[in-house]
Scaffold this motif. Structure first.
Motif, PDB file in Angstrom:
ATOM      1  N   UNK A 118       0.835  -1.207   0.000  1.00  0.00           N
ATOM      2  CA  UNK A 118       0.000   0.000   0.000  1.00  0.00           C
ATOM      3  C   UNK A 118       0.871   1.258   0.000  1.00  0.00           C
ATOM      4  N   UNK A 119       1.917   1.258   0.790  1.00  0.00           N
ATOM      5  CA  UNK A 119       2.826   2.406   0.840  1.00  0.00           C
ATOM      6  C   UNK A 119       3.607   2.547  -0.463  1.00  0.00           C
ATOM      7  N   UNK A 120       4.019   1.421  -1.033  1.00  0.00           N
ATOM      8  CA  UNK A 120       4.744   1.459  -2.298  1.00  0.00           C
ATOM      9  C   UNK A 120       3.881   2.088  -3.393  1.00  0.00           C
ATOM     10  N   UNK A 121       2.571   1.893  -3.316  1.00  0.00           N
ATOM     11  CA  UNK A 121       1.676   2.477  -4.318  1.00  0.00           C
ATOM     12  C   UNK A 121       1.637   4.002  -4.230  1.00  0.00           C
ATOM     13  N   UNK A 122       2.178   4.549  -3.134  1.00  0.00           N
ATOM     14  CA  UNK A 122       2.226   6.003  -2.941  1.00  0.00           C
ATOM     15  C   UNK A 122       3.676   6.479  -2.766  1.00  0.00           C
ATOM     16  N   UNK A 123       4.598   5.726  -3.326  1.00  0.00           N
ATOM     17  CA  UNK A 123       6.021   5.923  -3.068  1.00  0.00           C
ATOM     18  C   UNK A 123       6.517   7.305  -3.457  1.00  0.00           C
ATOM     19  N   UNK A 124       5.864   7.948  -4.427  1.00  0.00           N
ATOM     20  CA  UNK A 124       6.373   9.228  -4.937  1.00  0.00           C
ATOM     21  C   UNK A 124       6.351  10.331  -3.879  1.00  0.00           C
ATOM     22  N   UNK A 125       5.524  10.191  -2.839  1.00  0.00           N
ATOM     23  CA  UNK A 125       5.449  11.243  -1.815  1.00  0.00           C
ATOM     24  C   UNK A 125       6.308  10.927  -0.587  1.00  0.00           C
ATOM     25  N   UNK A 126       7.004   9.778  -0.607  1.00  0.00           N
ATOM     26  CA  UNK A 126       7.735   9.313   0.574  1.00  0.00           C
ATOM     27  C   UNK A 126       9.234   9.553   0.431  1.00  0.00           C
ATOM     28  N   UNK A 127       9.823  10.149   1.459  1.00  0.00           N
ATOM     29  CA  UNK A 127      11.281  10.356   1.486  1.00  0.00           C
ATOM     30  C   UNK A 127      12.000   9.128   2.014  1.00  0.00           C
ATOM     31  N   UNK A 128      11.487   8.571   3.116  1.00  0.00           N
ATOM     32  CA  UNK A 128      12.031   7.322   3.652  1.00  0.00           C
ATOM     33  C   UNK A 128      11.044   6.717   4.630  1.00  0.00           C
ATOM     34  N   UNK A 129      11.297   5.458   4.982  1.00  0.00           N
ATOM     35  CA  UNK A 129      10.444   4.734   5.924  1.00  0.00           C
ATOM     36  C   UNK A 129      11.334   3.965   6.892  1.00  0.00           C
ATOM     37  N   UNK A 130      10.999   4.043   8.171  1.00  0.00           N
ATOM     38  CA  UNK A 130      11.686   3.267   9.206  1.00  0.00           C
ATOM     39  C   UNK A 130      10.634   2.424   9.915  1.00  0.00           C
ATOM     40  N   UNK A 131      10.784   1.113   9.843  1.00  0.00           N
ATOM     41  CA  UNK A 131       9.774   0.242  10.414  1.00  0.00           C
ATOM     42  C   UNK A 131      10.372  -0.794  11.345  1.00  0.00           C
ATOM     43  N   UNK A 132       9.613  -1.079  12.395  1.00  0.00           N
ATOM     44  CA  UNK A 132       9.893  -2.211  13.251  1.00  0.00           C
ATOM     45  C   UNK A 132       8.978  -3.337  12.791  1.00  0.00           C
ATOM     46  N   UNK A 133       9.584  -4.444  12.399  1.00  0.00           N
ATOM     47  CA  UNK A 133       8.856  -5.563  11.824  1.00  0.00           C
ATOM     48  C   UNK A 133       9.375  -6.865  12.410  1.00  0.00           C
ATOM     49  N   UNK A 134       8.646  -7.927  12.161  1.00  0.00           N
ATOM     50  CA  UNK A 134       9.163  -9.251  12.488  1.00  0.00           C
ATOM     51  C   UNK A 134      10.503  -9.431  11.769  1.00  0.00           C
ATOM     52  N   UNK A 135      11.520  -9.918  12.483  1.00  0.00           N
ATOM     53  CA  UNK A 135      12.862 -10.017  11.908  1.00  0.00           C
ATOM     54  C   UNK A 135      12.863 -10.855  10.633  1.00  0.00           C
ATOM     55  N   UNK A 136      12.050 -11.865  10.602  1.00  0.00           N
ATOM     56  CA  UNK A 136      11.959 -12.717   9.419  1.00  0.00           C
ATOM     57  C   UNK A 136      11.565 -11.892   8.185  1.00  0.00           C
TER      58      UNK A 136
END
Length: 267
Positions: A118-136
């Motif tokens: 969903x975020x990739x579909x709006x990638x043009x407005x994003x400078x960067x993303x920092x996420x905490x996710x399952x390590x896998x």
């Protein structure tokens, strides 16, 4: 005030390790005027340290009880809470300027993959993303060709972004603790796509199709796209498995397949 009970249906695990939170904020290194968006602020464990640095913060939260808690504790002059499901939220309503948003979040494991797309579909407005996710999942995001973690998610995310593993987060950093390790990943959209494709929809379909047969030779998964001879004409061995191909090879295969089809669809 009564403590909010984490809800299983929302996949809630609240971050409580203050040293780790400060390490994450330092990794993000936001400027005071940064247009920051936090997905799933929870009880504000990361929200407040971010507000020690940034002038204003946007947050996207679905849990009404948490929205009430945040709005009671933090001034609307500092925090704008968007009561919405992040999977359906239009981030362009915050800003549609190119590269405007810096996105951060402790993402629920059960929606991580669809939220990424969903975020990739709006990638043009994003400078960067920092996420905490399952390590896998982080291992898959940053994987390289030839590894067991390299797959559809790796290809599709790395088509758009540079993916960097920052650090591991143990279960004890959360309440309640999850049963698996977590990790922090930084996703930085490419200023220029390293391997652009002429038909993004076809590219996405091709990558998805070959990885449904990841243990078989790519000539099997590509039957509806290219012949064996057409694959060989690209200097790609039709006998390779999907996890042995890099992003450049997938882009070349998609572009060759698109050349056979008209009219071409736009990315």
């Amino acid at each position: 005030m009564a403590r909010h009970q984490a809800r299983k249906r929302f996949g809630q695990h609240f971050l409580v390790d203050t040293q780790l939170i400060q390490r994450l904020v330092r990794s993000i290194a936001p400027a005071a005027d940064a247009l920051m968006v936090e997905i799933g602020p929870g009880q504000g464990a990361l929200t407040r340290p971010l507000l020690d640095v940034v002038d204003h913060l946007h947050a996207v939260e679905l849990d009404r009880d948490l929205i009430t808690l945040l709005e009671r504790q933090i001034s609307p002059q500092r925090l704008t809470v968007h009561a919405a499901d992040a999977l359906r939220f239009d981030f362009r309503t915050i800003s549609n300027a190119p590269g405007a948003l810096r996105v951060v979040g402790n993402l629920p494991y059960n929606i991580s993959t669809p939220l990424m797309f969903h975020l990739i579909s709006q990638i043009e407005i994003i400078r960067d993303m920092h996420f905490m996710l399952q390590k896998e999942m982080v291992d898959r995001l940053v994987a390289r060709p030839g590894s067991s973690d390299w797959g559809r998610l790796s290809v599709m995310i790395q088509y758009h972004c540079q993916a960097d593993f920052l650090f591991t987060v143990p279960p004890g950093a959360f309440s309640p603790p999850p049963k698996v390790d977590s990790a922090i990943v930084r996703l930085t959209p490419h200023a220029t796509l390293p391997h652009p494709v002429s038909d993004y929809t076809l590219f996405a379909g091709l990558v998805n199709q070959v990885f449904t047969q990841r243990r078989k030779a790519i000539r099997n998964g590509l039957k509806s796209f290219l012949t064996r001879e057409e694959i060989e004409a690209l200097d790609i061995d039709p006998g390779l498995r999907p996890d042995q191909l890099g992003l450049a090879e997938f882009a070349a295969l998609a572009n060759a397949a698109a050349a056979h089809q008209a009219p071409s669809r736009k990315p």
